[in-house]
Scaffold this motif. Structure first.
Motif, short mmCIF file in Angstrom:
data_model
loop_
_atom_site.label_atom_id
_atom_site.label_comp_id
_atom_site.label_asym_id
_atom_site.label_seq_id
_atom_site.Cartn_x
_atom_site.Cartn_y
_atom_site.Cartn_z
N SER A 90 16.56 -7.93 4.99
CA SER A 90 16.67 -7.76 3.41
C SER A 90 15.71 -8.71 2.86
O SER A 90 15.00 -8.15 2.18
N ASN A 91 15.66 -9.88 2.98
CA ASN A 91 14.69 -10.84 2.27
C ASN A 91 13.18 -10.33 2.62
O ASN A 91 12.44 -10.41 1.53
N ILE A 92 12.83 -10.20 3.81
CA ILE A 92 11.53 -9.71 4.09
C ILE A 92 11.11 -8.32 3.39
O ILE A 92 10.02 -8.17 3.11
N ILE A 93 12.10 -7.27 3.47
CA ILE A 93 11.89 -6.09 2.78
C ILE A 93 11.44 -6.34 1.27
O ILE A 93 10.73 -5.59 0.70
N ILE A 94 12.50 -6.94 0.69
CA ILE A 94 12.51 -7.18 -0.68
C ILE A 94 11.18 -7.75 -1.24
O ILE A 94 10.40 -7.39 -2.22
N LYS A 95 10.68 -9.06 -0.32
CA LYS A 95 9.55 -9.64 -0.68
C LYS A 95 8.39 -8.53 -0.75
O LYS A 95 7.49 -8.76 -1.13
N THR A 96 8.41 -7.82 0.31
CA THR A 96 7.31 -6.98 0.78
C THR A 96 7.30 -5.86 -0.35
O THR A 96 5.99 -5.64 -0.64
N ILE A 97 8.29 -5.40 -0.84
CA ILE A 97 8.17 -4.43 -1.77
C ILE A 97 7.68 -4.91 -3.17
O ILE A 97 6.96 -4.28 -3.82
N VAL A 98 8.45 -6.18 -3.40
CA VAL A 98 8.03 -6.89 -4.67
C VAL A 98 6.52 -7.09 -4.56
O VAL A 98 5.83 -6.97 -5.69
N TYR A 99 5.66 -7.61 -3.51
CA TYR A 99 4.60 -7.81 -3.51
C TYR A 99 3.63 -6.43 -3.63
O TYR A 99 2.66 -6.52 -4.32
N LEU A 100 4.15 -5.42 -2.99
CA LEU A 100 3.33 -4.27 -3.14
C LEU A 100 3.39 -3.82 -4.55
O LEU A 100 2.48 -3.13 -5.02
N LEU A 101 4.49 -3.83 -5.08
CA LEU A 101 4.67 -3.41 -6.44
C LEU A 101 3.71 -4.35 -7.67
O LEU A 101 3.22 -3.67 -8.27
N SER A 102 3.70 -5.53 -7.11
CA SER A 102 2.74 -6.31 -7.98
C SER A 102 1.39 -5.99 -7.83
O SER A 102 0.55 -5.90 -8.79
N LEU A 103 1.11 -5.67 -6.38
CA LEU A 103 -0.43 -5.23 -6.34
C LEU A 103 -0.63 -4.05 -6.73
O LEU A 103 -1.92 -3.72 -7.27
N LEU A 104 0.29 -2.97 -6.73
CA LEU A 104 0.12 -1.65 -7.49
C LEU A 104 0.04 -1.80 -8.98
O LEU A 104 -0.86 -1.47 -9.63
N LYS A 105 0.73 -2.69 -9.46
CA LYS A 105 0.53 -3.13 -10.92
C LYS A 105 -0.70 -3.73 -11.19
O LYS A 105 -1.46 -3.42 -12.23
N LYS A 106 -1.15 -4.78 -10.27
CA LYS A 106 -2.48 -5.29 -10.98
C LYS A 106 -3.67 -4.22 -10.75
O LYS A 106 -4.68 -4.22 -11.41
N THR A 107 -3.48 -3.17 -9.66
CA THR A 107 -4.68 -2.34 -9.65
C THR A 107 -4.61 -1.34 -10.71
O THR A 107 -5.55 -1.19 -11.33
N ILE A 108 -3.52 -0.76 -11.17
CA ILE A 108 -3.25 0.07 -12.18
C ILE A 108 -3.80 -0.80 -13.65
O ILE A 108 -4.53 -0.12 -14.25
N SER A 110 -6.11 -3.09 -13.78
CA SER A 110 -7.53 -3.23 -13.56
C SER A 110 -8.24 -1.87 -13.95
O SER A 110 -9.34 -1.93 -14.39
N LEU A 111 -7.45 -0.86 -13.38
CA LEU A 111 -8.12 0.15 -13.68
C LEU A 111 -8.09 0.92 -15.21
O LEU A 111 -9.01 1.26 -15.82
N ILE A 112 -6.85 0.57 -15.76
CA ILE A 112 -7.02 0.72 -17.36
C ILE A 112 -7.90 -0.13 -18.16
O ILE A 112 -8.34 0.42 -18.99
N ASN A 113 -7.96 -1.58 -17.88
CA ASN A 113 -8.92 -2.41 -18.32
C ASN A 113 -10.44 -1.75 -18.16
O ASN A 113 -11.31 -1.72 -18.92
N LYS A 114 -10.84 -1.13 -16.94
CA LYS A 114 -12.01 -0.64 -16.83
C LYS A 114 -12.21 0.42 -17.64
O LYS A 114 -13.33 0.83 -17.93
#
Length: 169
Positions: A90-108, A110-114
């Motif tokens: 559970s902890n590994i999955i939650i941390k991984t999903i939260v990390y992937l969501l934050s990475l997705l948010k940063k990517t989006i 960055s794209l919006i800023n560009k």
């Protein structure tokens, strides 16, 4: 109906897998609740959807593993699978999903800023003529405002003068 021990072990392992799947769905549900912070009615709707999904998973596992027969070891398999998932993954999955969501948010973002950057540049360039025009027109504006308020100021000064003259008498 008699079932062999091998079939019972298969059903037990399948229901453990179902319990792990239920634990994963529950973690997704927790993450969604943390992200969106729903109000009471939305929480009720989300809870209903969660229980429908969980029921669907349990029924599908039972139907595919042993034709929907309910036995004590099937319930035990679901419970043990969810406890196993909760303790180990559970902890590994939650941390991984939260990390992937934050990475997705940063990517989006960055794209919006560009995409928005050229618009910001155009706005900045359009401000230059306005600043120049404002700098040139402000003195004229202040003169016109002073001229436009002149009758009001004269009337106020006359009233003040009349008051002081009346007091001296």
């Amino acid at each position: 109906m008699a079932t062999s021990v091998a079939e019972q072990v298969y059903v037990f392992l399948a229901t453990m897998y179902g319990g792990i799947l239920i634990g994963f769905v529950y973690d997704l549900y927790r993450i969604l609740r943390l992200i969106f912070k729903p109000k009471k009615i939305a929480t009720l709707i989300q809870d209903l959807i969660f229980w429908i999904v969980i029921s669907g998973v349990a029924i599908a596992v039972l139907l595919f593993s042993n034709s929907g027969q309910l036995r004590f070891y099937t319930f035990l398999g679901f419970v043990m699978g969810s406890i196993l998932y909760n303790q180990l993954l559970s902890n590994i999955i939650i941390k991984t999903i939260v990390y992937l969501l934050s990475l997705l948010k940063k990517t989006i973002m960055s794209l919006i800023n560009k995409l928005v950057y050229p618009i910001k540049i155009l706005i900045q360039w359009s401000k230059i003529p306005w600043r120049w025009a404002k700098k040139k027109l402000m003195p004229i504006y202040y003169r016109w405002r002073r001229i436009a308020t002149m009758p009001k100021r004269i009337a106020r000064d006359v009233k003040k003068y009349i008051k002081t003259v009346m007091k001296k008498k």
